[in-house]
Design an enzyme around this catalytic site. Structure first.
Site, short mmCIF file in Angstrom:
data_model
loop_
_atom_site.label_atom_id
_atom_site.label_comp_id
_atom_site.label_asym_id
_atom_site.label_seq_id
_atom_site.Cartn_x
_atom_site.Cartn_y
_atom_site.Cartn_z
N TYR A 57 -1.33 0.27 10.70
CA TYR A 57 -1.37 -0.46 9.62
C TYR A 57 -0.77 -0.67 8.38
O TYR A 57 -0.57 -1.59 7.62
CB TYR A 57 -2.82 0.10 9.14
CG TYR A 57 -3.43 -0.67 7.19
CD1 TYR A 57 -2.94 -1.48 7.24
CD2 TYR A 57 -3.46 0.85 6.21
CE1 TYR A 57 -3.86 -1.83 5.77
CE2 TYR A 57 -3.50 0.14 4.69
CZ TYR A 57 -3.46 -0.96 4.50
OH TYR A 57 -3.99 -1.70 3.14
N SER A 64 0.68 -1.42 -0.13
CA SER A 64 -0.18 0.00 -0.02
C SER A 64 0.89 1.50 -0.03
O SER A 64 2.02 1.09 0.74
CB SER A 64 -0.56 0.02 0.91
OG SER A 64 -1.62 1.28 1.76
N LYS A 108 1.88 -3.60 6.81
CA LYS A 108 2.26 -4.30 5.69
C LYS A 108 3.97 -3.55 4.83
O LYS A 108 4.56 -4.42 4.19
CB LYS A 108 1.30 -2.75 4.40
CG LYS A 108 0.35 -3.26 4.28
CD LYS A 108 0.01 -4.21 3.82
CE LYS A 108 -1.12 -3.93 3.47
NZ LYS A 108 -2.07 -5.66 2.49
N1 LIG Z 1 -8.84 -0.75 -0.86
C1 LIG Z 1 -6.98 0.23 -0.96
O1 LIG Z 1 -8.05 1.13 -1.50
C2 LIG Z 1 -6.48 -0.42 -0.60
C3 LIG Z 1 -5.22 0.20 -0.83
C4 LIG Z 1 -3.37 -0.04 -0.84
C5 LIG Z 1 -3.71 -1.75 -0.65
N2 LIG Z 1 -4.81 -2.57 -0.02
C6 LIG Z 1 -4.89 -3.85 0.61
O2 LIG Z 1 -5.20 -4.76 -0.83
C7 LIG Z 1 -6.03 -5.87 0.03
C8 LIG Z 1 -7.76 -5.90 -0.30
O3 LIG Z 1 -8.26 -4.85 -0.19
P1 LIG Z 1 -9.96 -4.51 0.01
O4 LIG Z 1 -10.17 -3.27 -0.13
O5 LIG Z 1 -10.04 -6.04 -0.54
O6 LIG Z 1 -9.79 -5.40 1.56
P2 LIG Z 1 -11.23 -5.99 2.01
O7 LIG Z 1 -11.77 -6.15 3.83
O8 LIG Z 1 -12.37 -5.94 0.86
O9 LIG Z 1 -10.61 -7.37 1.45
C9 LIG Z 1 -9.73 -7.90 1.91
C10 LIG Z 1 -10.38 -9.66 2.43
O10 LIG Z 1 -9.96 -10.52 2.97
C11 LIG Z 1 -10.59 -11.38 3.92
N3 LIG Z 1 -9.27 -11.50 5.16
C12 LIG Z 1 -8.65 -10.33 6.23
N4 LIG Z 1 -8.51 -11.23 6.40
C13 LIG Z 1 -7.85 -12.78 6.75
C14 LIG Z 1 -7.44 -13.42 7.58
N5 LIG Z 1 -6.57 -13.33 8.28
N6 LIG Z 1 -7.81 -14.65 6.58
C15 LIG Z 1 -8.35 -15.03 5.46
N7 LIG Z 1 -9.04 -14.10 4.99
C16 LIG Z 1 -8.83 -12.92 5.82
C17 LIG Z 1 -11.38 -10.88 4.41
O11 LIG Z 1 -13.08 -11.54 4.79
C18 LIG Z 1 -11.84 -9.96 3.19
O12 LIG Z 1 -12.48 -10.55 2.06
C19 LIG Z 1 -5.89 -5.23 1.50
O13 LIG Z 1 -4.57 -5.99 2.10
C20 LIG Z 1 -5.32 -4.04 1.34
O14 LIG Z 1 -4.55 -3.87 2.33
C21 LIG Z 1 -6.01 -1.49 0.12
#
Ligand SMILES: NC(=O)c1ccc[n+]([C@@H]2O[C@H](COP(=O)([O-])OP(=O)(O)OC[C@H]3O[C@@H](n4cnc5c(N)ncnc54)[C@H](O)[C@@H]3O)[C@@H](O)[C@H]2O)c1
Length: 336
Positions: A141, A117, A145
């Site tokens: 957070y 991220s 990462k």
């Molecule tokens: N959304 C953004 O703008 C953004 C930006 C930078 C990085 N990210 C990263 O991208 C990834 C996805 O983000 P997102 O927005 O789709 O999040 P999200 O919360 O929609 O999806 C995360 C998924 O991971 C699952 N999960 C969480 N912990 C778990 C575990 N220990 N075991 C199994 N499943 C688990 C959740 O149930 C969920 O389905 C994350 O790693 C997040 O940190 C997101």
């Protein structure tokens, strides 16, 4: 051979699964549904409900499904929550991430694409942010990462793992099938559209005194379809002999909170009332990507990431799915 997608029931993961399947890839999803939705994963995709930190389960999936690589999306991803309760971030993201990478390594899976991220940079010293810019996260957070990035770098050096750590900027937008639905929702665009749809009364604008042109925080929004495509390219890269890399995924353009709300007012035709709030702890003022490395290395260009296209796609999804995935929570079985 198949790709293990952790967090494939979440927002970005579900769109990535959709994209990878359209490329003809075999995909297997592991998600504990703590923050995702079973219905966001096509029933034809093998689905394991469980935690990424469950080493025995990961070893079984690798065996049963002939896993050759892993895209690791699963994480908690709320900045403010991580400030209030850092333990769950280090346990869920870091501890379980280390267990996952260890189990993959021991099972012989040598290729990983990791959802990192822009929050790993913290308050940037220079804009736009290059991959070799200083990384000093402003919240737990971001640290969870960054520390996992270091774990991957060490495993690459010592165990021959190859990885691409993709540092997404702000994911937004939707495909025809999949969109953003979190409860609670902390992301600006999803919240703005809830207000436009009448399911929330106002949008909170956190901070109006940042060193930005209109005083509100500036972010680089990238369409979730563009992100999904980058994961396909990141899988191909080590398959073709590429080395391990850290790569920004952003549009290279920044938009303030007020600009986003103005654009949403035009697209939705709704007034979208706002309420000014103090800045949230751990929120940097501006995050904008230098995105040329993704182009040069992966051949990736953010084609759908102009703000109007992002907002229009998210608005269309919101209108087709006014209650998000909530209505379907109990549908679908077939978990393994
Ligand atoms: N959304 C953004 O703008 C953004 C930006 C930078 C990085 N990210 C990263 O991208 C990834 C996805 O983000 P997102 O927005 O789709 O999040 P999200 O919360 O929609 O999806 C995360 C998924 O991971 C699952 N999960 C969480 N912990 C778990 C575990 N220990 N075991 C199994 N499943 C688990 C959740 O149930 C969920 O389905 C994350 O790693 C997040 O940190 C997101």
């Amino acid at each position: 051979m198949a790709i293990l997608v952790t967090g494939g029931a979440g927002y970005i993961g579900s769109v990535a699964v959709e994209h990878l399947r359209s490329r003809g890839e075999q995909v297997v999803v592991l998600d504990n549904l703590s923050r995702g939705h079973r219905v966001a994963v096509d029933p034809a995709v093998p689905f394991y409900q469980g935690a990424v930190g469950d080493r025995g389960l990961v070893a079984r999936i690798v065996r049963e499904q002939e896993i050759e690589s892993c895209i690791h999306f699963a994480a908690y991803a709320y900045v403010a929550e991580s400030v209030h309760d850092p333990r769950i971030y280090f346990e869920n993201n870091l501890e379980q991430g280390i267990a996952l990478f260890g189990a993959l390594e021991q099972a012989g899976v040598k290729r990983v694409v990791f959802s990192s991220s822009c929050v790993t940079y913290g308050e940037p010293e220079n804009l736009p942010i290059r991959e070799d810019s200083r990384q000093w996260p402003a919240n737990p957070y971001g640290w969870s990462k960054l520390l996992l990035e270091r774990v991957l770098a060490s495993y690459a050096m010592s165990y021959g793992l190859s990885f691409v750590a993709l540092r997404y900027f702000n994911a937004a937008g939707a495909t025809a099938k999949h969109g953003e639905y979190h409860e609670p929702e902390t992301h600006l665009i999803a919240n703005v559209l809830r207000v436009a749809a009448g399911t929330q009364n106002h949008v909170c604008v956190f901070g109006s005194d940042y060193p930005t042109p209109d005083g509100t925080a500036v972010r680089d929004y990238v369409h979730v379809s563009d992100l999904a495509q980058a994961h396909g390219a990141a899988l191909d890269y080590p398959r073709q002999g590429g080395t391990s890399e850290f790569v920004n995924l952003g549009s290279g353009r920044g938009h303030s909170v007020i600009e986003v709300i103005e654009c949403a007012r035009q697209i939705t035709g709704q007034s979208i009332p706002i309420r000014m709030e103090p800045p949230r702890p751990g929120d940097p003022s501006q995050l904008v990507a230098e995105a040329s490395k993704a182009r040069n290395l992966l051949g990736w260009v953010a084609r759908h990431s102009d703000l109007a296209t992002i907002l229009r796609s998210a608005w269309e999804w919101q209108q087709r799915n006014p209650t998000g995935y909530a209505r379907e929570r109990s549908e679908h079985s077939g978990n393994r």
